[in-house]
Design a protein around this motif. Sequence first.
Motif, PDB file in Angstrom:
ATOM      1  N   ALA A  53      14.023   5.926  23.848  1.00 47.90           N
ATOM      2  CA  ALA A  53      14.602   4.589  23.731  1.00 47.90           C
ATOM      3  C   ALA A  53      15.595   4.360  24.859  1.00 47.90           C
ATOM      4  O   ALA A  53      16.024   5.296  25.550  1.00 47.90           O
ATOM      5  CB  ALA A  53      15.275   4.426  22.368  1.00 47.90           C
ATOM      6  N   ASP A  54      15.966   3.069  25.029  1.00 49.37           N
ATOM      7  CA  ASP A  54      16.949   2.707  26.048  1.00 49.37           C
ATOM      8  C   ASP A  54      18.364   2.639  25.485  1.00 49.37           C
ATOM      9  O   ASP A  54      19.337   2.714  26.237  1.00 49.37           O
ATOM     10  CB  ASP A  54      16.597   1.350  26.665  1.00 49.37           C
ATOM     11  CG  ASP A  54      15.251   1.382  27.367  1.00 49.37           C
ATOM     12  OD1 ASP A  54      14.916   2.433  27.939  1.00 49.37           O
ATOM     13  OD2 ASP A  54      14.529   0.371  27.330  1.00 49.37           O
ATOM     14  N   TYR A  55      18.484   2.507  24.180  1.00 49.43           N
ATOM     15  CA  TYR A  55      19.795   2.409  23.535  1.00 49.43           C
ATOM     16  C   TYR A  55      19.656   2.928  22.112  1.00 49.43           C
ATOM     17  O   TYR A  55      18.746   2.524  21.377  1.00 49.43           O
ATOM     18  CB  TYR A  55      20.285   0.957  23.543  1.00 49.43           C
ATOM     19  CG  TYR A  55      21.514   0.687  22.718  1.00 49.43           C
ATOM     20  CD1 TYR A  55      22.659   1.474  22.813  1.00 49.43           C
ATOM     21  CD2 TYR A  55      21.541  -0.398  21.824  1.00 49.43           C
ATOM     22  CE1 TYR A  55      23.780   1.212  22.053  1.00 49.43           C
ATOM     23  CE2 TYR A  55      22.667  -0.678  21.056  1.00 49.43           C
ATOM     24  CZ  TYR A  55      23.778   0.132  21.168  1.00 49.43           C
ATOM     25  OH  TYR A  55      24.892  -0.126  20.412  1.00 49.43           O
ATOM     26  N   VAL A  56      20.531   3.858  21.729  1.00 49.57           N
ATOM     27  CA  VAL A  56      20.445   4.506  20.418  1.00 49.57           C
ATOM     28  C   VAL A  56      21.835   4.523  19.791  1.00 49.57           C
ATOM     29  O   VAL A  56      22.833   4.801  20.472  1.00 49.57           O
ATOM     30  CB  VAL A  56      19.904   5.954  20.531  1.00 49.57           C
ATOM     31  CG1 VAL A  56      19.987   6.663  19.182  1.00 49.57           C
ATOM     32  CG2 VAL A  56      18.478   5.949  21.032  1.00 49.57           C
ATOM     33  N   THR A  57      21.899   4.214  18.504  1.00 51.51           N
ATOM     34  CA  THR A  57      23.144   4.332  17.749  1.00 51.51           C
ATOM     35  C   THR A  57      22.915   5.269  16.561  1.00 51.51           C
ATOM     36  O   THR A  57      21.835   5.283  15.971  1.00 51.51           O
ATOM     37  CB  THR A  57      23.632   2.974  17.227  1.00 51.51           C
ATOM     38  OG1 THR A  57      22.697   2.472  16.273  1.00 51.51           O
ATOM     39  CG2 THR A  57      23.790   1.986  18.366  1.00 51.51           C
ATOM     40  N   VAL A  58      23.931   6.048  16.225  1.00 46.97           N
ATOM     41  CA  VAL A  58      23.882   6.954  15.074  1.00 46.97           C
ATOM     42  C   VAL A  58      25.077   6.632  14.182  1.00 46.97           C
ATOM     43  O   VAL A  58      26.233   6.774  14.601  1.00 46.97           O
ATOM     44  CB  VAL A  58      23.932   8.434  15.503  1.00 46.97           C
ATOM     45  CG1 VAL A  58      23.836   9.339  14.275  1.00 46.97           C
ATOM     46  CG2 VAL A  58      22.817   8.746  16.475  1.00 46.97           C
ATOM     47  N   ASP A  59      24.802   6.160  12.981  1.00 40.91           N
ATOM     48  CA  ASP A  59      25.840   5.804  12.019  1.00 40.91           C
ATOM     49  C   ASP A  59      25.722   6.726  10.816  1.00 40.91           C
ATOM     50  O   ASP A  59      24.645   6.864  10.222  1.00 40.91           O
ATOM     51  CB  ASP A  59      25.695   4.349  11.567  1.00 40.91           C
ATOM     52  CG  ASP A  59      25.822   3.378  12.736  1.00 40.91           C
ATOM     53  OD1 ASP A  59      26.656   3.636  13.618  1.00 40.91           O
ATOM     54  OD2 ASP A  59      25.074   2.373  12.752  1.00 40.91           O
TER      55      ASP A  59
END
Length: 822
Positions: free
Chosen positions: A284-290
């Motif tokens: 991916a080009d942008y990843v968030t982990v919450d």
Amino acid sequence: MGAHEEQDVARQRFDVADAAPLLLDARGVVTSWTRDAERLLAYPASAVVGREASVLLSDEDARRLPELAERCRADGGWAGLLTARRGDGRPVRVMVRITSALEPTGPSRWLVLLSEMAGAPGWDMSRPVLEQMVAQSPVGIAIVDTDLRFVWSNDALAKFGGGSPRQRLGLRLADVQPGIDTEGIEAQMRRVLATGEPVVGYEHVGQVRSAPLRETAHVLSFSRLDDDQGHPMGVYYTVVDITERHRARQRLALLDRAGEYIGRTLDIQRTAQELADVAVPALADYVTVDLLDSVLRGAELAAGPPSETDQVPLRRAGHQSVNENVPEAVVGIGNVAAYRPDSPPLRALTTGRPWCEERLDPLAAEWATDIPGGRRATFLELGLHSVMIVPIRAGGVTLGVTTFFRRHRQEPFDEGDLNLAEDLVSRAAVCVDNARRYTRERDAALVLQRSLLPHRLPEQDAVEVSACYRPADELTGLGGDWYDLIPLSGARVALVVGEVPGHGINAAAAMGRLRTAVRTLAALDLPPEEVLGHLDDLVARSAREEGVVPDAEGAVGADSSQPVGSGCVYVVYDPVDGQCTMAAAGHPAPAVVLPDGTVAFVDLPQGPPLGVGGLPFESVELALAEGSTLALHTDGLLARGEEWALDADRDRLRRALEQSAASLDLRCRAVVDALVPARPYDDVALLMARTRLLGTEQVADWDLPPDPAVVADARKGAARQLTDWGLEEFAFTTELVVSELVTNAIRHAVGPIRLRLIRERNLICEVFDGGATAPHLRHPRTTDEGGRGLLLVSQFAQRWGTRFVPEGKIIWAEQFLADSPD
């Protein structure tokens, strides 16, 4: 080339002129035998004509003749390979062609053509057959001339885009496939034209016209075509689509990288960031982990995903982007990531199911709410066009969500990408859950550690003490070193420092067991060498019961909670006369700082580590002047702790102990700071005790003859002493204790009797006699005339007991001078 060799080469071609013919009738009987057949199979005509053809074949192929006859009648002939049996018995593989030889006036016959296959590559095929093969091949095939222009291609090549075979004629590869590395491919063609050496398995990754938004992979092979004079005519090449294999390799490479880089620490937030780092830009080009806030705190979670009615605060634990400084992020690391109740991240969290949207609504706003600074942006403004959301689940527990976006790469996420994301997140989830469990266990272990080490050392008048503890494992804060101060009878104290091999919770648990055993043995008032002896037996027996076998040096393995191989130094100090007795088990000897600042090391015999067995423990006794300081330490305080470096280590310790400080606490901390590096290789414990002496006005003693009449004098002397000390309110109980203890000594013991009173924080009454038997408390019946002495003492004194000395024993009793003991 000789004539014989020319015949051999010609014989490899399957032409009628080169084949050996023979005739069969309708029943399969040989009716005609030629010289070529005789040369091939080594049978004379007389041996074959009139016999069935099965005699010419191997047993296996002879059994096939009825089936082959049916096929010949149905199809008008047959062609294939059979194994014939020569006249000399040698089998020979032959190509067989059977055709009908019908005669208008006679019976039907079959013409059989035989050709030896030894050394032949297979069938000779006509041009129409070969053209049929390449034209209908599922592999893309093309021929370019020496100018690298298409002169022929098959239909399979058209599936990659770029037009039909007719449309390609006269064009270059760049004309039909502008999205691939045509320069690199044509370089391979020129190389083949120049050298004549084929290129096999050349892999290429790019975007073909049939899939302009999707990265595809192909493997190409190139061969040169020459004319009859050996001059290059062009290049023949094949193309095979290996996109799925290429993506499988990429997937395995990404998962391998995830296994290598995710979970390198047991830090939850760092593990989450590692997940984001690995996924960008490979997936991916942008990843968030919450993650759930409770996960970051290491809390225990209920099984399954949280319900929609639960309060599920998420916190941004990690994010990454192909763009520097992650401009797409509207929530910072560590901040709360609040999402709208109907947003896809919360749906994925509460349902536990992944969600994928190939094309996001470009005008839709971000799903987050309560964004710091009030920042708002649409997906179009952020440049995000495709998304996957995968719940982070491990062991049936939902820990959070990971969101994958595409921005620069125009290809949307597909089912294969979602499967890869699930595998990636699944691996990372195990690491996150391990880190969460570790955080919980670490917090529990720290509570254990704090409960095992003394919160504060007990108040007493024998020594002024200070202690410093520094674990080697700063991450866990756990270690196996410990220290203790144990009040003993007669105003004495026991000073203990010990260490258990290893670090972490196992070492802490072993240390707790050992410390508890030491305190239990100390309550028996045994000499130091006997305390260590009993402790050694206890450790060895416990190890045997659990099947733990130490090595030659006493080590039992890093994961064992057994204290085998532990070291301990046990010191008893008596403030009445300043005498100090100590013994050691595999532990450094204490240092002594004399009142004038001189530092010396006690010449203490070294016993074996605990649980190992060996020579008995020995103790030494020395007199310490008031104001002397004992420094008991573990070997982590020394630089190396090795025998060969002992002198150098002691010199460093001596210099540190010689430095003065405003208080004993500051001095203790300064010694550790001076000797222990920022990242110590071993746990460190230092216990410093400055000695005190009780004044003569605090101790009174009397030598008594073994005469019952002296009991009254002992009571009177004790009463007068209490009056001098201003403790008249304790006179009655003290007279009673003195009367019972002295009477008991006169009645049951031998040798001299000595009475001693000590006033410090408690009032202590001691009676010495030369007997070697311990008294026993009894519960007499109402009709008994005696036996109530120790029972009365136990009722009036807060503590009482017996300790043995070389000359006999001492029975003692304590009364608290305050409302409660320290």
